[in-house]
Design an enzyme around this catalytic site. Sequence first.
Site, PDB file in Angstrom:
ATOM      1  N   HIS A 135       0.844  -1.187   0.000  1.00  0.00           N
ATOM      2  CA  HIS A 135       0.000   0.000   0.000  1.00  0.00           C
ATOM      3  C   HIS A 135       0.885   1.244   0.000  1.00  0.00           C
ATOM      4  CE1 HIS A 135      -3.078  -2.896   1.283  1.00  0.00           C
ATOM      5  NE2 HIS A 135      -3.970  -2.004   0.904  1.00  0.00           N
ATOM      6  N   LYS A 139      -0.736   4.600   4.567  1.00  0.00           N
ATOM      7  CA  LYS A 139      -1.628   3.614   5.187  1.00  0.00           C
ATOM      8  C   LYS A 139      -1.161   3.338   6.601  1.00  0.00           C
ATOM      9  CE  LYS A 139      -4.213  -0.577   4.574  1.00  0.00           C
ATOM     10  NZ  LYS A 139      -5.493   0.030   4.940  1.00  0.00           N
TER      11      LYS A 139
END
Length: 241
Positions: A135, A139
Site C-alpha cells: 500500500h 496507510k
Amino acid sequence: MTKIILAGGFGKLGEAIQNGLKADYEIVGILSGHHHDSEVPVWTSLEDIDVSADIWLDVSTPATVYENAQYAIAHHMALVIGATGLSDAQVTHLKASATNGILIVPNFSLSAVLLMQFSKTAAQYFPDVEIVEAHNPKKVDSPSGTAKQTARMIASSRQKAPAQTSVGEARGERVDDVPVHAMRLPGYIAQQTVYFGGIDEQLTLSQSTTSRAAFVPGVIMALNAVAKLDHLVIGLDQLLD
C-alpha cells in the site's frame, strides 16, 4: 432516496465516494477531522451532527472508527465500515450492540474480494501459503485489514496443517499461522499477492488497484446490502451469489 452520513469524506476514498455515488443515495453530511468547504454540512465532531440518516458509511481512520460506529448504532443507523483497525473485542461488542445491519468491509475492491474467495478455495489443496501486500506509505495499519481477512479465510479452509518454517522478523507477521508481509511504498494504492506452494508446483494469485474509483462499485454493493441486514456481517464475499 437513501440518506447517507459519510465519515472520512475528504480522504482519497471519501472523495471517490462523493464523486461516484448514484442518484439513489444522498450524502446529507460529512464527518471529517478538519473543516472543508462543501455543498453539504461538514462536522468535525460527533456532537455537532444535527441531521438523521439511514446509513452511516465510515471510511475514516483506525483511531475514530469504533467511536463513530457506536454513535451510528445509538442513533439507529445501518452501518457500513470500510475503515480498518477494529479489534476483535470491538467487533464482538458491535455485533452484540447491533440493532440494524452492520457490514464490515476489509476491501471494497471486487477483484480483492474475488482474490480472497479464490485463496480460500486454493487453501483446501495447498496449506502452505504466504501473503505479500503493498500500500501507499500513508496507510496506517499493517498488515492491512484485507491481508488479515485473507489469512483468516485461508486458515478456515485448510484441510492440513502447513509445514513448519523458521520464525523471525523477516518472516512476516503470522495471522492464523499465515505469514503476512506488508510493504509501504510510493506509487502503490493497494496490491496483494498470495503465494501457494506444493510438491513441485506453485500457485500465485494477485490483484492490484490503481485508482480509488475502483472501490466505488463495492461501496454501492455494500450500501444496497446493509439495509437488508439485521446483524453484523464481515466481507463483501458474503454478498456474492
